[in-house]
Scaffold this motif. Structure first.
Motif, short mmCIF file in Angstrom:
data_model
loop_
_atom_site.label_atom_id
_atom_site.label_comp_id
_atom_site.label_asym_id
_atom_site.label_seq_id
_atom_site.Cartn_x
_atom_site.Cartn_y
_atom_site.Cartn_z
N GLU A 71 0.84 -1.40 -0.05
CA GLU A 71 -0.11 0.14 -0.03
C GLU A 71 0.81 1.40 0.05
N SER A 72 2.24 1.22 0.49
CA SER A 72 2.75 2.48 0.61
C SER A 72 4.16 2.29 -0.43
N VAL A 73 4.34 1.47 -1.15
CA VAL A 73 5.47 1.09 -2.02
C VAL A 73 5.35 2.37 -3.12
N ASN A 74 6.52 3.04 -3.16
CA ASN A 74 6.78 4.29 -4.13
C ASN A 74 7.55 3.45 -5.54
N PHE A 109 -0.13 -11.06 -3.14
CA PHE A 109 -1.44 -10.94 -3.33
C PHE A 109 -2.54 -11.99 -2.51
N HIS A 110 -1.89 -12.96 -1.97
CA HIS A 110 -2.72 -13.42 -0.99
C HIS A 110 -3.14 -12.68 0.15
N SER A 111 -2.10 -11.96 0.74
CA SER A 111 -2.49 -10.72 1.71
C SER A 111 -3.46 -9.83 1.40
N ILE A 112 -3.55 -9.18 0.08
CA ILE A 112 -4.39 -8.24 -0.11
C ILE A 112 -5.80 -8.70 -0.50
N ALA A 166 -3.42 -5.54 -7.08
CA ALA A 166 -3.94 -4.53 -6.18
C ALA A 166 -4.61 -3.54 -7.10
N ASP A 167 -3.97 -3.08 -8.23
CA ASP A 167 -4.69 -2.17 -8.96
C ASP A 167 -5.77 -2.44 -9.63
#
Length: 349
Positions: A71-74, A109-112, A166-167
């Motif tokens: 969620e915070s990756v740049n 992807f399992h986490s999200i 995620a997108d």
């Protein structure tokens, strides 16, 4: 929810899906169950789904740490995101005395996703995922189904795939809590739900609807091996042997048609090498594996699935979609897959 009950659910799902080699082959595919608002149990890298038990074959991770990273990756920075994501995943693992296991490389992807996640390499799903017509056919096959259907164009597994999923999830409305069905081009299938019964039944239904659409009847072939020496096994799977003997088969067949990552890991890397673990004799229709039983079985199941998908795509009049040279090179040099293969060697039965 009680941790013991959730682990029981994980084992149940792993056994139900893992016993079907038309769904998963070798150490491929993975399943996760979120134990509470922070921790998740997921199949360990290198293990088969059918090896998962309440005291083995899985790891528990702090999935909130992993989710927070994504969620915070740049993405504007120049860095090795794949390496960083693996480090985050490994640091999130709860350690147990005497066990040093890695979570599945797809832990991101399992986490999200939802509480229950099934990721399979179903041969039926891959008929669609490995053909140019697959996406459009999905819209026809599943048009009356009550789930969120997502198609992901091929992208490197691991970090990049998680970011892409995620997108796609961002495009779903916050109120939409329907089961998610995700087709990954040249890879496989994901089904995700907050309900145990639903995640299993939707995964079954997706595969059933594909089989009905293509009028696929009869049982999927069994993988049969015969031991012919110390760490030496011969294929007795008729489907494989008939294909190897056919006129269309040449020794560079697998290099010509790279379909998905597990083919490259289990077949190509064991065949096109200085000391091959796979011996092919097309004239005699003979396949021999110079490997322990676990390795030989993983290769046999992967080979069967690959040839089955290729055969069906051809017979159904679809157009095969292969991986690009850059995509295949990435998998060949992927550290996570090297780890998975090394672990398999140690798991001789």
């Amino acid at each position: 929810m009680e941790k013991g009950k959730s682990l029981h659910e994980l084992v149940w799902l792993c056994q139900k899906i893992g016993r079907k080699i038309d769904y998963v082959q070798g150490g491929g595919g993975n399943i996760s169950v979120k134990l509470d608002s922070r921790y998740m149990a997921i199949k360990a890298s290198g293990f088969r789904l059918d090896q998962v038990a309440e005291d083995d074959g899985y790891v528990i991770v702090d999935y909130e740490k992993i989710k927070s990273f994504y969620e915070s990756v740049n993405l504007s920075l120049v860095k090795d995101y794949e390496k960083e994501s693996l480090e985050v995943a490994q640091k999130s693992v709860l350690s147990f005395p005497g066990k040093v296991l890695r979570p599945s490389v797809e832990v991101g992807f399992h986490s999200i996703l939802d509480r229950y996640v099934i990721h399979s390499h179903s041969v039926y799903a891959n008929i669609l995922a490995c053909s140019y017509e697959g996406k459009q056919l999905c819209y026809q096959i599943f048009k009356d189904e009550n789930f969120n259907f997502i198609w992901i164009p091929y992208i490197n597994p691991g970090f990049s795939l998680t970011v892409k999923i995620a997108d796609e999830l961002m495009n779903l409305s916050a109120e939409d809590k329907k089961t998610k069905v995700i087709f990954m081009e040249n890879h496989g299938l994901i089904v995700s739900s907050d309900n145990l019964k639903e995640v299993y039944e939707v995964h079954e239904r997706v595969n059933l609807l594909i089989k009905r659409w293509f009028k696929i009847r009869g049982r999927y072939p069994s993988a049969v091996l015969k031991q012919i020496g110390n760490n030496k096994y011969q294929s007795r799977t008729r489907f494989i042997l008939d294909f190897i003997k056919s006129e269309s088969f040449e020794i560079d067949f697998f290099e010509k048609y790279p379909l998905y990552p597990d083919q490259l890991v289990y077949i190509n890397s064991n065949l096109y090498t200085e000391n091959p673990k796979i011996e092919l004799n097309p004239q005699k229709g003979c396949v021999v594996y110079n490997a322990n039983y676990s390795e030989a079985l993983a290769i046999e199941e992967t080979l069967l699935a690959y040839l089955y998908v290729i055969t069906k795509i051809s017979k159904l009049g679809l157009t095969m979609k292969t991986m690009s040279e850059d995509e295949t090179e990435y998998i060949k040099n992927w550290e996570s897959e090297k780890y998975r293969k090394e672990l398999l060697k140690k798991m001789a039965k």
